[in-house]
Design an enzyme around this catalytic site. Structure first.
Site, PDB file in Angstrom:
ATOM      1  N   ARG A  24      18.225   7.636   3.852  1.00 22.69           N
ATOM      2  CA  ARG A  24      19.143   6.551   4.210  1.00 22.69           C
ATOM      3  C   ARG A  24      18.849   5.332   3.379  1.00 22.69           C
ATOM      4  NH1 ARG A  24      19.293   6.949  10.699  1.00 22.69           N
ATOM      5  NH2 ARG A  24      19.676   9.181  10.684  1.00 22.69           N
ATOM      6  N   SER A 116      23.994   8.102  10.337  1.00 28.62           N
ATOM      7  CA  SER A 116      23.929   8.161  11.799  1.00 28.62           C
ATOM      8  C   SER A 116      24.452   6.892  12.474  1.00 28.62           C
ATOM      9  CB  SER A 116      22.491   8.472  12.213  1.00 28.62           C
ATOM     10  OG  SER A 116      22.418   8.656  13.597  1.00 28.62           O
ATOM     11  N   HIS A 117      23.556   6.156  13.114  1.00 24.42           N
ATOM     12  CA  HIS A 117      23.950   4.994  13.908  1.00 24.42           C
ATOM     13  C   HIS A 117      23.836   3.693  13.107  1.00 24.42           C
ATOM     14  CE1 HIS A 117      19.780   6.057  14.081  1.00 24.42           C
ATOM     15  NE2 HIS A 117      19.521   4.766  14.162  1.00 24.42           N
ATOM     16  N   ASP A 283      27.215   7.883  18.803  1.00 24.78           N
ATOM     17  CA  ASP A 283      26.931   7.138  17.575  1.00 24.78           C
ATOM     18  C   ASP A 283      27.874   7.597  16.460  1.00 24.78           C
ATOM     19  OD1 ASP A 283      25.754   9.601  17.034  1.00 24.78           O
ATOM     20  OD2 ASP A 283      24.090   8.736  15.918  1.00 24.78           O
ATOM     21  N   ASP A 285      27.782   9.531  13.886  1.00 22.49           N
ATOM     22  CA  ASP A 285      27.917  10.944  13.515  1.00 22.49           C
ATOM     23  C   ASP A 285      27.896  11.874  14.723  1.00 22.49           C
ATOM     24  OD1 ASP A 285      25.200  10.387  13.957  1.00 22.49           O
ATOM     25  OD2 ASP A 285      24.570  12.084  12.740  1.00 22.49           O
ATOM     26  N   ASP A 287      25.734  12.624  17.205  1.00 24.01           N
ATOM     27  CA  ASP A 287      24.627  13.383  17.799  1.00 24.01           C
ATOM     28  C   ASP A 287      23.960  12.634  18.950  1.00 24.01           C
ATOM     29  OD1 ASP A 287      23.530  11.581  16.034  1.00 24.01           O
ATOM     30  OD2 ASP A 287      22.234  13.020  15.010  1.00 24.01           O
ATOM     31  N   ARG A 288      24.177  11.298  19.023  1.00 21.88           N
ATOM     32  CA  ARG A 288      23.564  10.538  20.117  1.00 21.88           C
ATOM     33  C   ARG A 288      24.548  10.312  21.264  1.00 21.88           C
ATOM     34  NH1 ARG A 288      19.661   5.792  17.856  1.00 21.88           N
ATOM     35  NH2 ARG A 288      18.426   7.142  16.516  1.00 21.88           N
ATOM     36  N   THR A 352       8.438  12.411  16.733  1.00 21.49           N
ATOM     37  CA  THR A 352       9.803  11.878  16.681  1.00 21.49           C
ATOM     38  C   THR A 352      10.608  12.543  15.559  1.00 21.49           C
ATOM     39  OG1 THR A 352       9.086   9.778  17.573  1.00 21.49           O
ATOM     40  CG2 THR A 352      11.087   9.749  16.250  1.00 21.49           C
ATOM     41  N   GLU A 371      15.156  13.189  23.125  1.00 19.25           N
ATOM     42  CA  GLU A 371      14.371  12.056  22.643  1.00 19.25           C
ATOM     43  C   GLU A 371      14.821  10.814  23.396  1.00 19.25           C
ATOM     44  OE1 GLU A 371      13.037  12.086  18.354  1.00 19.25           O
ATOM     45  OE2 GLU A 371      15.137  12.627  18.149  1.00 19.25           O
ATOM     46  N   SER A 373      15.521   8.178  22.205  1.00 20.03           N
ATOM     47  CA  SER A 373      16.454   7.441  21.353  1.00 20.03           C
ATOM     48  C   SER A 373      17.888   7.955  21.534  1.00 20.03           C
ATOM     49  CB  SER A 373      16.015   7.557  19.904  1.00 20.03           C
ATOM     50  OG  SER A 373      15.847   8.925  19.557  1.00 20.03           O
ATOM     51  N   LYS A 384      20.783  17.439  17.813  1.00 17.95           N
ATOM     52  CA  LYS A 384      21.144  16.883  19.105  1.00 17.95           C
ATOM     53  C   LYS A 384      22.659  16.763  19.156  1.00 17.95           C
ATOM     54  CE  LYS A 384      19.846  12.281  17.463  1.00 17.95           C
ATOM     55  NZ  LYS A 384      18.676  12.168  16.602  1.00 17.95           N
TER      56      LYS A 384
HETATM   57  C1  G1P Z   1      15.157   7.258  15.169  1.00 16.25           C
HETATM   58  C2  G1P Z   1      14.732   7.696  16.547  1.00 16.25           C
HETATM   59  C3  G1P Z   1      14.409   9.168  16.533  1.00 16.25           C
HETATM   60  C4  G1P Z   1      15.605   9.954  16.012  1.00 16.25           C
HETATM   61  C5  G1P Z   1      16.039   9.411  14.668  1.00 16.25           C
HETATM   62  C6  G1P Z   1      17.314  10.070  14.181  1.00 16.25           C
HETATM   63  O1  G1P Z   1      14.112   7.459  14.260  1.00 16.25           O
HETATM   64  O2  G1P Z   1      13.633   6.947  17.001  1.00 16.25           O
HETATM   65  O3  G1P Z   1      14.064   9.574  17.837  1.00 16.25           O
HETATM   66  O4  G1P Z   1      15.300  11.309  15.890  1.00 16.25           O
HETATM   67  O5  G1P Z   1      16.275   8.015  14.766  1.00 16.25           O
HETATM   68  O6  G1P Z   1      18.392   9.867  15.048  1.00 16.25           O
HETATM   69  P1  G1P Z   1      13.132   6.285  13.788  1.00 16.25           P
HETATM   70  O7  G1P Z   1      13.995   5.190  13.245  1.00 16.25           O
HETATM   71  O8  G1P Z   1      12.414   5.822  15.024  1.00 16.25           O
HETATM   72  O9  G1P Z   1      12.224   6.926  12.787  1.00 16.25           O
HETATM   73 ZN    ZN Z   2      23.298  10.150  14.731  1.00 16.58          ZN
END
Ligand code: G1P
Ligand code: ZN
Length: 557
Positions: A24, A116-117, A283, A285, A287-288, A352, A371, A373, A384
């Protein structure tokens, strides 16, 4: 039509190490000369056992630069000898749907274009993630190989004249350097929805929703809009007013597409009016997920996982497969562990990142995982899955015929409550954040800290264990070290610190705090009040303010 490819010389670009979930970076970084090309070439060479004859899925969350990247990847796949690419219509496909398609069509993997988010747009973020043939994010030994390639790359291959129209569903076969290259453009939603209909009892969910239950789902202008509309409105019969922000936008309409109380504040405000029984957000994409009950009753992701674990067998898929075990990421609360214990199931604790669940699922050790998150999922795919989680919750509510709030409170009555909070300190200065982690590493390395007592307010906690979490995968015995600082106290309360691996610039410190209570008089208290002593101890031990200059977190969950 016949095409020929060319090799373009390039040289390594620093910093292309995949993080918690893919690479990213700011869009501006991706737009630098050869940046995307280098990384894609490295994925093809490092991620696939053999490029020639392979089939790959390509999809993404619709953010700025996604479609261009998808077209570029098709041209590079063609030139590198990939046999076939299965591409989402207009390149739009949720992360869970890509996982579903990789598995359904038995491909060699997929490339997901998403951050993602993280926010989208020319001044925001982009991301590329490689998933392997099991449909899950590439494990570390694969991402290491990809990274290695980015450090030695000297050319990439491309077929620049191959122009594909992503708006037309159907299959086209091209000849590239004398080889056949097939591009199949598929409907983004159908395969996923068909699968959900196999997993859940759609007629009973439809009945439940038609019994006067009002739902409100916020797709945050991400990729989920078309999925949510199709499932919630078309299949389950909810009115169109039940779904909002359903048009995928390149910049998510300026929103931060992360389903939490801070960034999904509009949904929280609407739910607070008390007119809806069930609320959910996704989110960018897909998955959340975030789950809310009437009057914006918030279900923490850790509690959501535990509640689903308790009722899992009411879902047809699990009736059929049986429940094989549970898992959570290390910082996720231990609420699910209590369910596992009662039900005589195994509960795994992994670092994680969703990629750590894949091996356990492939080995048949695991049915449900999550998770803190806002990630919840099962072994139906290897990502997820936000909409799956919502359908799982609706299944539980239909089965129990109770409200979200009642369901969670019943859970606390049975198991006690794992109070939980996470503080995020975003955009810290990297050097300062590293200093704080160095300080904590020294702390956990000093055995004289075991047995130390800390007091705050009227509470005293004694350190039982302090370490930097290290995980040995029970399936392949691979070891992942330095996965987060843990202070575990004698009563089981925990304080955890780790640096985010998904940010695109600076450092984000995550501080996780958990404390267990089994006094029913306390169940409805505010976690920020119950956990205050532990939060104060965490801030004191870490010297967070002193070392980073930050007085307060950016986001509290
Ligand atoms: C964060 C979340 C983690 C999740 C990831 C991808 O990662 O904490 O649980 O799997 O986003 O969605 P982090 O930014 O903490 O490394
Ligand atoms: Zn995502």
């Amino acid at each position: 039509m016949s095409y020929s490819s060319t090799s373009v010389s390039t040289s390594p670009i620093d910093g292309q190490k995949p993080g918690t979930s893919g690479l990213r970076k700011a869009v501006k970084v991706y737009l630098q000369k050869n940046y995307t090309e280098n990384f894609v070439q490295s994925i093809l060479e490092g991620g696939l056992g053999s490029i020639e004859g392979s089939t790959l899925v390509i999809g993404g969350d619709g953010r700025y630069y996604e479609k261009e990247a998808a077209l570029l990847i098709i041209q590079m796949c063609a030139a590198n000898g990939v046999s076939k690419v299965i591409v989402a219509h207009n390149a739009l496909m949720s992360t869970p749907a890509v996982s579903c398609v990789i598995r359904k069509y038995k491909t060699n993997g997929g490339i997901i274009l998403t951050a993602s988010h993280n926010p989208g747009g020319p001044d925001a973020d982009f991301g590329i993630k490689f998933n392997t043939e099991n449909g899950g994010p590439a494990p570390e030994n694969v991402t290491d190989k990809i990274f290695e390639r980015t450090r030695n790359i000297n050319q990439y291959k491309i077929c620049p004249d191959l122009k594909v129209d992503l708006s037309k569903i159907g299959q086209s076969v091209y000849t590239v350097d004398g080889r056949e290259f097939t591009v199949q453009i598929i409907d983004s939603v159908s395969d996923y929805v068909e699968y959900m209909k196999e997993i859940f009892d759609f007629p009973s969910l439809k009945n439940y929703l038609s019994s006067g239950k009002q739902v409100l789902m916020d797709s945050m202008n991400g990729v989920m809009g078309p999925y949510v509309k199709r499932v919630i409105c078309e299949e389950l019969g909810a009115p169109e007013t039940s779904v909002v922000n359903c048009t995928p936008l390149e910049d998510f309409g300026g929103k931060h597409p992360d389903p939490n109380l801070t960034y999904a504040a509009d949904l929280v405000a609407e739910m607070a009016k008390g007119q809806h029984d069930f609320g959910a957000a996704f989110d960018g994409d897909g998955d959340r997920n975030m789950i809310l009950g009437k009057n914006a009753f918030f279900v923490t992701p850790s509690d959501s996982l535990a509640v689903l674990a308790h009722y899992l067998e009411c879902i047809p898929y699990f009736k059929k497969t049986g429940v094989k075990g549970y898992a959570r990421s290390m910082p996720t609360s231990g609420a699910v562990d209590r369910v596992a214990k009662t039900k005589n199931q195994k509960c795994y604790e992994v670092p994680t990142g969703w990629k750590f669940f894949g091996n356990l699922m492939d080995a048949g050790c695991l049915s449900l995982c999550g998770e803190e998150s806002f990630g919840t999922g099962s072994d139906h795919i290897r990502e997820k899955d936000g909409l799956w989680a919502i359908l799982a919750w609706l299944s539980v509510l239909a089965n129990q015929n109770c409200s979200v709030e009642q369901c969670v409170k019943n859970h606390w009555q049975t198991y006690g409550r794992n109070f939980y909070t996470r503080y995020d300190y975003e955009n810290c200065e990297t050097g300062q954040a590293n200093k704080m982690m160095d300080h904590l590493n020294a702390y956990v390395g000093d055995e004289s800290n075991i047995g130390k007592e800390y007091s705050a307010k009227d509470k005293t906690y004694k350190v039982a264990k302090a370490d930097n979490f290290s995980y040995t995968d029970p399936v392949d015995n691979s070891v992942s070290k330095n996965q987060g600082i843990r202070l575990i106290f004698e009563d089981g309360s925990r304080i955890i610190f780790r640096l985010s691996g998904t940010g695109s610039s600076g450092a984000t410190i995550r501080m996780y705090v958990e404390g267990y209570e089994n006094d029913p008089a306390k169940y409805e208290m505010d976690p920020q009040v119950v956990l205050r002593p532990l939060i104060d101890i965490a801030l004191m031990v870490s010297k967070l303010s002193e070392l980073t200059g930050r007085d307060s977190p950016t986001v509290i969950t």
